[in-house]
Design a protein around this motif. Structure first.
Motif, PDB file in Angstrom:
ATOM      1  N   SER A  50       6.660  73.119  99.012  1.00 52.67           N
ATOM      2  CA  SER A  50       6.820  73.398  97.514  1.00 52.67           C
ATOM      3  C   SER A  50       5.783  72.373  96.703  1.00 52.67           C
ATOM      4  CB  SER A  50       8.266  73.422  97.035  1.00 52.67           C
ATOM      5  OG  SER A  50       9.002  74.155  97.852  1.00 52.67           O
ATOM      6  N   LYS A  51       5.600  72.605  95.493  1.00 52.63           N
ATOM      7  CA  LYS A  51       4.906  71.788  94.559  1.00 52.63           C
ATOM      8  C   LYS A  51       5.662  71.696  93.246  1.00 52.63           C
ATOM      9  CE  LYS A  51       1.714  75.073  92.686  1.00 52.63           C
ATOM     10  NZ  LYS A  51       0.372  75.436  92.474  1.00 52.63           N
ATOM     11  N   VAL A  52       5.573  70.320  92.705  1.00 52.97           N
ATOM     12  CA  VAL A  52       6.199  69.965  91.550  1.00 52.97           C
ATOM     13  C   VAL A  52       5.616  70.514  90.294  1.00 52.97           C
ATOM     14  CG1 VAL A  52       7.317  68.301  90.096  1.00 52.97           C
ATOM     15  CG2 VAL A  52       7.650  68.147  92.467  1.00 52.97           C
ATOM     16  N   ILE A  53       6.068  71.278  89.392  1.00 55.48           N
ATOM     17  CA  ILE A  53       5.276  72.025  88.271  1.00 55.48           C
ATOM     18  C   ILE A  53       5.278  70.752  86.875  1.00 55.48           C
ATOM     19  CG2 ILE A  53       4.937  73.698  86.741  1.00 55.48           C
ATOM     20  CD1 ILE A  53       5.941  75.532  88.871  1.00 55.48           C
ATOM     21  N   MET A  54       6.716  70.335  86.950  1.00 48.29           N
ATOM     22  CA  MET A  54       7.051  69.489  85.857  1.00 48.29           C
ATOM     23  C   MET A  54       8.222  68.719  86.178  1.00 48.29           C
ATOM     24  SD  MET A  54       7.524  70.843  81.785  1.00 48.29           S
ATOM     25  CE  MET A  54       6.228  71.730  82.030  1.00 48.29           C
ATOM     26  N   SER A  55       8.418  67.575  85.543  1.00 43.94           N
ATOM     27  CA  SER A  55       9.432  66.605  85.808  1.00 43.94           C
ATOM     28  C   SER A  55       9.979  66.054  84.467  1.00 43.94           C
ATOM     29  CB  SER A  55       9.075  65.427  86.582  1.00 43.94           C
ATOM     30  OG  SER A  55       8.805  65.826  87.893  1.00 43.94           O
ATOM     31  N   TRP A  56      11.527  65.735  84.174  1.00 47.15           N
ATOM     32  CA  TRP A  56      12.025  65.188  83.179  1.00 47.15           C
ATOM     33  C   TRP A  56      12.802  63.860  83.673  1.00 47.15           C
ATOM     34  CZ3 TRP A  56      11.738  70.245  84.424  1.00 47.15           C
ATOM     35  CH2 TRP A  56      11.065  71.229  83.324  1.00 47.15           C
ATOM     36  N   SER A  57      12.876  62.938  83.000  1.00 48.91           N
ATOM     37  CA  SER A  57      14.024  62.163  83.143  1.00 48.91           C
ATOM     38  C   SER A  57      15.385  62.908  82.821  1.00 48.91           C
ATOM     39  CB  SER A  57      13.885  60.638  82.197  1.00 48.91           C
ATOM     40  OG  SER A  57      14.156  61.185  80.992  1.00 48.91           O
ATOM     41  N   TRP A  58      16.599  62.240  83.356  1.00 47.32           N
ATOM     42  CA  TRP A  58      17.693  63.086  83.312  1.00 47.32           C
ATOM     43  C   TRP A  58      17.943  63.141  81.820  1.00 47.32           C
ATOM     44  CZ3 TRP A  58      21.451  64.047  87.011  1.00 47.32           C
ATOM     45  CH2 TRP A  58      22.485  64.602  86.794  1.00 47.32           C
ATOM     46  N   ARG A  59      18.051  62.172  81.002  1.00 53.35           N
ATOM     47  CA  ARG A  59      18.120  62.146  79.583  1.00 53.35           C
ATOM     48  C   ARG A  59      17.223  63.130  78.882  1.00 53.35           C
ATOM     49  NH1 ARG A  59      23.223  60.498  80.396  1.00 53.35           N
ATOM     50  NH2 ARG A  59      23.442  58.431  81.372  1.00 53.35           N
ATOM     51  N   ASP A  60      15.892  62.956  79.143  1.00 55.25           N
ATOM     52  CA  ASP A  60      15.031  63.884  78.369  1.00 55.25           C
ATOM     53  C   ASP A  60      15.347  65.344  78.659  1.00 55.25           C
ATOM     54  OD1 ASP A  60      13.489  61.669  77.297  1.00 55.25           O
ATOM     55  OD2 ASP A  60      12.106  61.827  78.610  1.00 55.25           O
ATOM     56  N   PHE A  61      15.784  65.800  79.965  1.00 51.03           N
ATOM     57  CA  PHE A  61      16.176  66.937  80.074  1.00 51.03           C
ATOM     58  C   PHE A  61      17.319  67.518  79.277  1.00 51.03           C
ATOM     59  CE2 PHE A  61      18.054  70.646  82.407  1.00 51.03           C
ATOM     60  CZ  PHE A  61      16.783  71.197  82.688  1.00 51.03           C
ATOM     61  N   GLU A  62      18.204  66.352  79.130  1.00 56.14           N
ATOM     62  CA  GLU A  62      19.506  67.063  78.372  1.00 56.14           C
ATOM     63  C   GLU A  62      18.979  67.108  76.887  1.00 56.14           C
ATOM     64  OE1 GLU A  62      23.325  64.925  80.725  1.00 56.14           O
ATOM     65  OE2 GLU A  62      22.029  63.599  79.228  1.00 56.14           O
ATOM     66  N   ASN A  63      18.317  66.033  76.375  1.00 50.65           N
ATOM     67  CA  ASN A  63      17.847  66.159  75.083  1.00 50.65           C
ATOM     68  C   ASN A  63      17.090  67.429  74.616  1.00 50.65           C
ATOM     69  OD1 ASN A  63      19.263  63.685  74.567  1.00 50.65           O
ATOM     70  ND2 ASN A  63      17.421  62.524  74.881  1.00 50.65           N
ATOM     71  N   GLU A  64      16.239  67.731  75.594  1.00 48.60           N
ATOM     72  CA  GLU A  64      15.144  69.069  75.430  1.00 48.60           C
ATOM     73  C   GLU A  64      15.852  70.383  75.383  1.00 48.60           C
ATOM     74  OE1 GLU A  64      11.672  71.000  77.909  1.00 48.60           O
ATOM     75  OE2 GLU A  64      11.577  68.733  77.420  1.00 48.60           O
ATOM     76  N   ASN A  65      17.017  70.285  76.137  1.00 52.22           N
ATOM     77  CA  ASN A  65      17.761  71.616  76.373  1.00 52.22           C
ATOM     78  C   ASN A  65      18.969  71.706  75.793  1.00 52.22           C
ATOM     79  OD1 ASN A  65      15.868  73.254  78.495  1.00 52.22           O
ATOM     80  ND2 ASN A  65      16.009  71.010  79.157  1.00 52.22           N
ATOM     81  N   GLY A  66      19.323  70.654  75.090  1.00 61.25           N
ATOM     82  CA  GLY A  66      20.504  70.648  74.383  1.00 61.25           C
ATOM     83  C   GLY A  66      21.768  70.644  75.236  1.00 61.25           C
ATOM     84  N   THR A  67      21.986  70.117  76.363  1.00 66.10           N
ATOM     85  CA  THR A  67      23.024  70.178  77.040  1.00 66.10           C
ATOM     86  C   THR A  67      23.392  68.820  77.890  1.00 66.10           C
ATOM     87  OG1 THR A  67      23.602  71.432  79.320  1.00 66.10           O
ATOM     88  CG2 THR A  67      21.353  70.593  79.119  1.00 66.10           C
ATOM     89  N   ASN A  68      24.589  68.672  78.401  1.00 64.13           N
ATOM     90  CA  ASN A  68      24.873  67.621  79.301  1.00 64.13           C
ATOM     91  C   ASN A  68      25.021  67.940  80.807  1.00 64.13           C
ATOM     92  OD1 ASN A  68      25.355  65.813  76.986  1.00 64.13           O
ATOM     93  ND2 ASN A  68      27.027  66.708  76.441  1.00 64.13           N
ATOM     94  N   LEU A  69      24.103  67.025  81.475  1.00 64.72           N
ATOM     95  CA  LEU A  69      24.398  67.562  83.057  1.00 64.72           C
ATOM     96  C   LEU A  69      25.413  66.590  83.584  1.00 64.72           C
ATOM     97  CD1 LEU A  69      20.553  67.403  83.867  1.00 64.72           C
ATOM     98  CD2 LEU A  69      21.981  69.261  83.639  1.00 64.72           C
ATOM     99  N   GLU A  70      26.385  67.125  84.350  1.00 61.70           N
ATOM    100  CA  GLU A  70      27.560  66.551  84.898  1.00 61.70           C
ATOM    101  C   GLU A  70      27.550  66.755  86.323  1.00 61.70           C
ATOM    102  OE1 GLU A  70      32.482  67.169  84.743  1.00 61.70           O
ATOM    103  OE2 GLU A  70      31.070  68.433  83.546  1.00 61.70           O
ATOM    104  N   ILE A  71      27.711  65.480  86.717  1.00 65.27           N
ATOM    105  CA  ILE A  71      27.926  65.689  88.340  1.00 65.27           C
ATOM    106  C   ILE A  71      29.362  66.441  88.791  1.00 65.27           C
ATOM    107  CG2 ILE A  71      27.825  64.466  90.563  1.00 65.27           C
ATOM    108  CD1 ILE A  71      25.800  62.694  89.146  1.00 65.27           C
ATOM    109  N   LYS A  72      29.537  67.386  89.830  1.00 64.86           N
ATOM    110  CA  LYS A  72      30.857  67.739  89.925  1.00 64.86           C
ATOM    111  C   LYS A  72      30.840  67.721  91.583  1.00 64.86           C
ATOM    112  CE  LYS A  72      30.827  71.077  86.295  1.00 64.86           C
ATOM    113  NZ  LYS A  72      31.130  72.586  85.744  1.00 64.86           N
ATOM    114  N   VAL A  73      32.224  68.035  91.946  1.00 65.76           N
ATOM    115  CA  VAL A  73      32.523  67.786  93.353  1.00 65.76           C
ATOM    116  C   VAL A  73      32.883  69.269  94.027  1.00 65.76           C
ATOM    117  CG1 VAL A  73      33.748  66.603  95.346  1.00 65.76           C
ATOM    118  CG2 VAL A  73      32.838  65.328  93.334  1.00 65.76           C
TER     119      VAL A  73
END
Length: 441
Positions: free
Chosen positions: A353-376
């Protein structure tokens, strides 16, 4: 195939055998096949006058025991082709006993091991010099007698085509020929019958995988001076074989019981060392990239003396093969297998595969208005993240090697493989990130 068996027992001479052989070749290869000639069969069947080196390539491979080697005799290509089609004929002629697990369709090492699950005592024995102990005369006798009743000329032709002449002028089955396993099983039919009858008398289960014999039961009938072992030794020797005294092993319930490399203490399982080898290769791939990991794999492979054919396999193919074997032994629903398979599939997917775009964890949350949560996961206990984007949710299982203690060190990547797009999570790109190490730009 039923017609092959019927035709074989009606053959009257070598020419009719050649005709049947070419009939099968044509059926297998189509109209553009190249038929075998009588001259070719006569040449390769002439074990007395044709030098062995014109019939076989012989070489040594190291055994597990240091300093010992196994002699492999691989037929030259033309003879190998002839033996391949003889093997097709013989497979239709041979009806395997219930105890035979090796080189039989729809049976494997796992079936062999399962026969001995939940037994208090398990004994492993080994027939010494198995293939070289089977002579041309033994094969000839097996083919012409009941239950096969093959014409003498035809049987003699088959026996000569499938044997090798050794330095002492004896003619035996070579280890490395396509026909050796099926002929060995056929010759061992009487041996298997005799041993099955003996095992029933002592309430034991018996299986044979080539030269590996396994017995199991609830009582210890395997003492050296006991009646069972004396009778068994006599049966084996009367059938032209000898036991290897160095390969005898009795395993009691409560210890690690093993049959043909498979652990059977409570269920069929692989050794811990086997799983560790897969984890090591995956870890090296995840942390160092494929090129570096494969280089280390090649160095270890050569150091262990496994490159006997001067060809080193690709690490990815080795991992894939090991995972398939692990699935066969442990079952496709086994959690350890599923975790390792998921890591492997993820790495293969990223490498293609190839990477099209990358965000930092915080930038992705701010841009999409969401909180990413690590679950088990409650089932596999693996950590994962649900990524919400464009009204679609993506569940991404985190690699074990990824440090998730500091979210500021992580980045979200939009990856494309062909027409498919998906998200992955890696370390922030700093010259030592997973993406750089994998060679993904």
């Amino acid at each position: 195939m039923d017609a092959i068996k019927e035709k074989l027992v009606k053959l009257k001479n070598e020419q009719e055998f050649l005709d049947l052989l070419n009939e099968i070749v044509k059926d297998e290869m189509g109209d553009n096949f190249h038929p075998f000639t009588f001259q070719q069969l006569s040449f390769y069947a002439n074990t007395d006058k044709i030098p062995t080196e014109k019939r076989y390539h012989t070489f040594k491979i190291p055994k597990k025991k240091k300093g010992e080697f196994r002699i492999i005799s691989s037929p030259v290509q033309q003879l190998k082709n002839i033996q391949y089609f003889i093997k097709i004929i013989l497979e239709e002629l041979y009806e395997p006993k219930d105890c035979v697990m090796g080189f039989v369709k729809k049976r494997n090492v796992v079936d062999n091991a399962k026969k001995h699950l939940h037994k208090y005592y398990v004994q492993n024995l080994d027939i010494k010099d198995f293939f070289p102990s089977i002579t041309q005369d033994m094969i000839l006798k097996c083919l012409i007698c009941a239950p096969h009743h093959i014409n003498y000329q035809v049987a003699f032709m088959i026996a000569r085509l499938c044997c090798i002449r050794r330095e002492d002028d004896s003619k035996v089955l070579p280890q490395g020929s396509p026909t050796s396993p099926i002929l060995a099983n056929m010759v061992c039919s009487k041996l298997d019958d005799d041993i099955m009858n003996l095992a029933r008398q002592f309430d034991l289960d018996y299986t044979r995988y080539a030269d590996d014999m396994t017995f199991s039961g609830q009582y210890n009938s395997f003492k050296d001076e006991g009646r069972f072992m004396k009778l068994l030794t006599s049966i084996i020797e009367n059938n032209g074989f000898k036991l290897n005294p160095d390969k005898k092993r009795i395993q009691k319930h409560g210890s690690r019981q093993e049959v043909t490399g498979i652990i059977i203490s409570s269920k069929t399982n692989v050794r811990r060392k086997y799983i560790k080898s897969i984890r090591t290769m995956l870890h090296n791939w995840e942390t160092s990239g494929y090129a570096s990991a494969n280089k280390r794999f090649v160095e270890c492979y050569r150091k262990e003396g496994k490159n006997r054919y001067s060809v080193v396999p690709d690490m990815s193919n080795v991992i894939d093969g090991k995972l398939e074997y692990m699935k066969m032994v442990k079952g496709q629903g086994d959690i350890t297998y599923l975790r390792l398979k998921d890591r492997f599939d993820r790495l293969v997917s990223l490498s293609e595969s190839k990477v099209i775009m990358s965000w930092s964890w915080r930038d992705f949350e701010n841009e999409n208005g969401t909180n990413l949560e690590i679950k088990v996961s409650p089932v596999s206990k693996e950590k994962y993240v649900v990524i919400h984007k464009d009204n679609i949710s993506y569940r991404y299982f985190l690699p074990h090697s990824l440090d998730v203690s500091n979210l500021d060190n992580l980045q979200i990547n939009l990856v494309q493989r062909g027409e498919e797009k998906f998200y992955t999570i890696s370390e922030i790109e700093n010259g030592n990130s997973l993406l750089n190490l994998l060679g993904i730009k």
